[in-house]
Design an enzyme around this catalytic site. Structure first.
Site, short mmCIF file in Angstrom:
data_model
loop_
_atom_site.label_atom_id
_atom_site.label_comp_id
_atom_site.label_asym_id
_atom_site.label_seq_id
_atom_site.Cartn_x
_atom_site.Cartn_y
_atom_site.Cartn_z
N ARG A 266 24.76 2.65 -5.45
CA ARG A 266 24.47 4.03 -4.57
C ARG A 266 24.32 3.67 -3.09
O ARG A 266 24.68 4.60 -2.56
CB ARG A 266 23.04 4.50 -5.32
N PHE A 404 30.42 9.39 -8.79
CA PHE A 404 30.04 8.22 -8.87
C PHE A 404 28.69 7.51 -9.14
O PHE A 404 27.80 8.53 -8.26
CB PHE A 404 30.91 7.47 -7.71
N GLU A 405 28.53 6.53 -9.53
CA GLU A 405 27.20 5.87 -9.70
C GLU A 405 25.88 7.04 -9.85
O GLU A 405 24.91 6.93 -9.39
CB GLU A 405 26.85 5.26 -8.11
N GLY A 406 26.20 7.41 -10.96
CA GLY A 406 25.26 8.51 -11.39
C GLY A 406 25.41 9.83 -10.55
O GLY A 406 25.56 9.82 -9.30
N ASN A 411 20.77 11.71 -9.92
CA ASN A 411 20.13 11.00 -8.74
C ASN A 411 19.24 11.93 -8.23
O ASN A 411 18.03 11.32 -7.58
CB ASN A 411 21.29 10.72 -7.71
#
Length: 594
Positions: A266, A404-406, A411
């Site tokens: 992140r 991406f990345e959650g 988030n």
């Protein structure tokens, strides 16, 4: 310089503490060594990568492999790999700068990022001594390329819902992995995959899987909206035979690796959005200077100036937030000895302390870049829609960052939930602060900010923190344990907190610059800060108001809205004029300037 534990800011502590500018790391603090590393990376991208971008976009992945190996020769793949395993063992600032410079390379930056970040770091942080010795030298040199395989067709945000299984064979020598992993970056040419599977169907675990292992294959290339120059395929595990010693970490502890690596992914994604945003502003400013309509460069029109001024002020806040966070990692790690830091798990733990900040940066960075590329296309007009113009590709490539990345939704939900966990553990006195604030608000007489440079902005940050605590405290009081079902309110709270962190980061950075060089030399920074703080404060008020209306009604609502008005009472500044002034410097330089 090593810091004592008591001097290190806690993750999320910014919301309840008064932070001073000398506690914050800024881009103006880069050392000569940092600048040299950035220049080396920039030269490599300009001279070696950009001439082949079109080939890479057309899936000529032999260029990607060759260029990654060249990056390895320059040491650019080993920044986060300790020296004893063939890397450079650089600090997190250097690593972030390399990532920022790579982001100018479009899709190729994804190949790099997946390799050095989520592909290699699980082994750096959680690998056994034997695993580190076996894999890290090749990953640092570029001899081997890494990929990360977590997502499955039926489990995206719910990573622990994975269906891939791992069963120890009768001989006890190999795990047999069965399942499919989806959307795996670098899969066309990766040599090593970090793969998650459930041992005996229920113990979520991680494995190091080589492409040559029996039963390992990949599907065809996916046809994507953007990032076309990165390889994205399905990883197929058809009774794949993985040596027992390739279990990464402990059985059933795969979630510890996955969630720690997500934190790193992140913040690295956020760093990448800085470089990509700078490139789009560069392209847009140059185009606006040369494009003439009605016998005038469109840079001369105030609406174009408004766009550039807003783009740059948001980038300034983002850049300030991200490097502030990387500085926090360094501060936290400085309290440990070199011997302590040989245990990669200690580094991962240091970064995990700032999970809130990592999520805030990821959301704010990806959405700021999305705004900037959208306005960049608009400034280019019809040409921005044409593939021969770089901004068209930047627009398509940007969209994935919010997934991406959650996802950004996940988030956002992480932010209030992590604050709540820290409060319940006694790590942050959030409940006490929220309670005392509610009592204060019933009697509060509006303060007046000072009249000096940044005095109003510092006052707004102070008020914004109170609004965040006010809204969050009221929600916790009203819903209790059922608060997780009120996702809209949680997201509003997260957006308030996100703006607080970004505003404060911009203010502290500018305040630090003024202290170092005077207000006149920091004039561009002051403009960015004034613009961003006012516009972010407007958003904070809107989020808080929407939440209060959802939580209260009648006299109680009127009382709460009255309290909110006390907190938001400031005399607005003329941001239209300030954006024109900020844009003037950018058009002159034809790039983002501070």
């Amino acid at each position: 310089m090593a810091k004592k534990a008591a001097d290190v800011q806690k993750g999320g502590g910014f919301l309840i503490e008064d932070v001073t500018y000398d506690q914050m790391y800024t881009p103006e603090d880069f050392t000569d060594e940092h600048k040299m590393i950035a220049k080396t990376t920039e030269d490599y991208i300009e001279q070696d990568v950009l001439p082949h971008i079109d080939d890479i976009e057309n899936h000529q992945f032999e260029h990607s492999v060759r260029l990654l190996k060249k990056a390895g020769e320059l040491g650019l793949l080993g920044a986060d790999v300790p020296e004893e395993y063939g890397g450079l063992g650089l600090d997190k600032i250097s690593s972030a700068l390399i990532t920022e410079k790579f982001s100018r390379a479009g899709s190729f930056s994804l190949s790099y990022g997946a390799h050095v970040g989520i592909g290699s770091l699980p082994i750096v942080f959680f690998g056994s001594e034997e695993q580190k010795k076996k894999y890290l030298p090749g990953l640092a040199s570029g001899e081997k390329i890494a990929a990360y395989a977590l997502t499955e067709p039926g489990s995206g945000s719910d990573a622990l819902g994975a269906k891939t299984t791992a069963v120890l064979n009768e001989a006890g020598t190999h795990y047999v992995l069965t399942g499919e992993k989806q959307w795996i970056t670098n899969s066309a040419f990766a040599d090593v995959f970090v793969v998650y599977a459930k041992v005996d169907g229920d113990k979520f675990s991680a494995f190091i899987v080589e492409k040559e292992f029996p039963g390992v294959s990949t599907g065809p290339e996916e046809k994507k909206m953007g990032i076309k120059g990165s390889s994205t395929r399905t990883l197929i595990l058809d009774q794949a035979e993985v040596p027992k010693e390739n279990l990464l970490g402990e059985i059933g502890k795969g979630h510890v690796i996955a969630f720690n690596i997500l934190n790193i992914g992140r913040y690295k994604l956020a760093v990448g959005t800085i470089g990509a945003s700078k490139r789009v502003i560069e392209l847009s400013a140059a185009y606006a200077n040369q494009r003439r309509q009605f016998k005038t460069p469109i840079a001369g029109f105030s609406l174009t100036q408004e766009k550039i001024g807003t783009m740059a002020s948001r980038l300034y806040a983002m850049e300030s937030s991200v490097y502030r966070t990387v500085g926090l990692f360094e501060d936290n790690m400085s309290q440990f000895t070199a011997e302590d830091l040989k245990d990669g798990r200690q580094i991962a733990k240091s970064i995990a302390e700032y999970a809130i900040e990592c999520s805030l940066n990821k959301v704010f960075g990806s959405e700021t870049l999305d705004y900037i590329v959208d306005e960049g296309v608009q400034i280019h007009g019809g040409y921005g829609f044409m593939q021969e113009y770089e901004v068209e590709r930047a627009y398509r490539d940007s969209r994935i960052n919010r997934i991406f990345e959650g996802t950004n939704e996940i988030n956002r939900l992480i932010v209030p939930s992590t604050f709540l966990k820290k409060a319940l553990k006694g790590e942050l006195p959030l409940f006490e602060k929220a309670q005392s604030l509610q009592e204060e608000l019933m009697m509060l007489m509006p303060e007046e900010p000072g009249s000096g440079v940044l005095e109003q902005e510092k006052y707004i940050v102070k008020q914004a923190k109170k609004i965040a605590l006010f809204a969050a405290g009221l929600a916790a009081q009203k819903y209790g344990k059922a608060i997780d079902r009120e996702q809209e309110i949680l997201v509003n709270v997260a957006d308030i907190v996100s703006n607080v962190y970004a505003m404060e980061s911009a203010v502290l950075r500018t305040e630090k610059a003024i202290a170092a060089q005077g207000a006149e030399k920091a004039a561009q920074k002051v403009l960015y800060t004034e613009i961003f703080v006012q516009e972010a404060f407007n958003e904070i008020e809107a989020h808080a108001k929407e939440s209060l209306i959802a939580m209260e009604e009648g006299d109680s609502l009127r009382m709460m809205l009255s309290a909110l008005r006390k907190l938001t009472r400031v005399t607005p500044k003329n941001v239209i004029q300030k954006k024109r002034e900020a844009a003037a410097g950018i058009f002159e330089a034809e790039k983002y300037t501070v």
